[in-house]
Scaffold this motif. Structure first.
Motif, PDB file in Angstrom:
ATOM      1  N   ALA A   1      35.129  13.452 -45.959  1.00 51.10           N
ATOM      2  CA  ALA A   1      34.938  13.657 -44.523  1.00 51.10           C
ATOM      3  C   ALA A   1      34.204  14.969 -44.248  1.00 51.10           C
ATOM      4  O   ALA A   1      33.287  15.010 -43.418  1.00 51.10           O
ATOM      5  N   VAL A   2      34.577  16.025 -44.952  1.00 52.17           N
ATOM      6  CA  VAL A   2      33.892  17.314 -44.777  1.00 52.17           C
ATOM      7  C   VAL A   2      32.416  17.174 -45.133  1.00 52.17           C
ATOM      8  O   VAL A   2      31.539  17.638 -44.393  1.00 52.17           O
ATOM      9  N   ALA A   3      32.108  16.509 -46.225  1.00 56.30           N
ATOM     10  CA  ALA A   3      30.717  16.331 -46.650  1.00 56.30           C
ATOM     11  C   ALA A   3      29.924  15.510 -45.636  1.00 56.30           C
ATOM     12  O   ALA A   3      28.777  15.850 -45.301  1.00 56.30           O
ATOM     13  N   GLU A   4      30.512  14.441 -45.137  1.00 59.05           N
ATOM     14  CA  GLU A   4      29.816  13.588 -44.172  1.00 59.05           C
ATOM     15  C   GLU A   4      29.573  14.330 -42.860  1.00 59.05           C
ATOM     16  O   GLU A   4      28.495  14.207 -42.263  1.00 59.05           O
ATOM     17  N   ILE A   5      30.539  15.094 -42.412  1.00 61.24           N
ATOM     18  CA  ILE A   5      30.385  15.848 -41.163  1.00 61.24           C
ATOM     19  C   ILE A   5      29.379  16.982 -41.355  1.00 61.24           C
ATOM     20  O   ILE A   5      28.584  17.272 -40.461  1.00 61.24           O
ATOM     21  N   THR A   6      29.381  17.593 -42.527  1.00 68.12           N
ATOM     22  CA  THR A   6      28.385  18.631 -42.822  1.00 68.12           C
ATOM     23  C   THR A   6      26.980  18.035 -42.739  1.00 68.12           C
ATOM     24  O   THR A   6      26.088  18.614 -42.096  1.00 68.12           O
ATOM     25  N   ASP A   7      26.774  16.889 -43.367  1.00 66.56           N
ATOM     26  CA  ASP A   7      25.462  16.234 -43.342  1.00 66.56           C
ATOM     27  C   ASP A   7      25.056  15.846 -41.922  1.00 66.56           C
ATOM     28  O   ASP A   7      23.916  16.074 -41.513  1.00 66.56           O
ATOM     29  N   ALA A   8      25.981  15.271 -41.182  1.00 69.28           N
ATOM     30  CA  ALA A   8      25.690  14.851 -39.806  1.00 69.28           C
ATOM     31  C   ALA A   8      25.355  16.056 -38.930  1.00 69.28           C
ATOM     32  O   ALA A   8      24.438  15.994 -38.099  1.00 69.28           O
ATOM     33  N   THR A   9      26.065  17.146 -39.119  1.00 70.58           N
ATOM     34  CA  THR A   9      25.816  18.353 -38.337  1.00 70.58           C
ATOM     35  C   THR A   9      24.455  18.946 -38.669  1.00 70.58           C
ATOM     36  O   THR A   9      23.712  19.362 -37.766  1.00 70.58           O
TER      37      THR A   9
ATOM     38  N   VAL B   1      39.485  11.799 -49.775  1.00 69.15           N
ATOM     39  CA  VAL B   1      39.070  11.371 -48.439  1.00 69.15           C
ATOM     40  C   VAL B   1      38.803  12.589 -47.547  1.00 69.15           C
ATOM     41  O   VAL B   1      37.878  12.589 -46.731  1.00 69.15           O
ATOM     42  N   PHE B   2      39.574  13.646 -47.700  1.00 69.26           N
ATOM     43  CA  PHE B   2      39.386  14.886 -46.948  1.00 69.26           C
ATOM     44  C   PHE B   2      38.026  15.500 -47.294  1.00 69.26           C
ATOM     45  O   PHE B   2      37.228  15.821 -46.407  1.00 69.26           O
TER      46      PHE B   2
END
Length: 84
Positions: free
Chosen positions: A50-58, A46-47
């Protein structure tokens, strides 16, 4: 805000943010929000997700921002917001 996270867009950076810079900022964000520097084994998936999703969103955010002023937007300069 986490002091380790820096602004990732021109003119603060002389060039567009790299994938590594965006990923590092996402990791710092997840660490700050979760309260874990490194997750336990049962939280690793899950950690990391979250890092991957935030990287993509950023990356999408930086690509879509219109920065006005002397440096102009990445789109106006014909570049992308993420340099490789």
């Amino acid at each position: 805000m986490c002091r380790s996270i820096k602004t990732l867009r021109p003119p603060v950076l002389p060039e567009e943010a790299t994938e590594e810079e965006i990923g590092a900022a996402a990791l710092q964000y997840v660490r700050k929000v979760s309260g874990f520097r490194a997750p336990a084994a049962h939280n690793r998936e899950v950690f990391d997700r979250a890092v991957a999703e935030i990287t993509d969103a950023t990356a999408r955010l930086l690509a879509d921002l219109e920065v006005r002023g002397p440096h102009g937007s990445a789109a106006a300069r014909g570049t992308t917001a993420v340099r490789r």
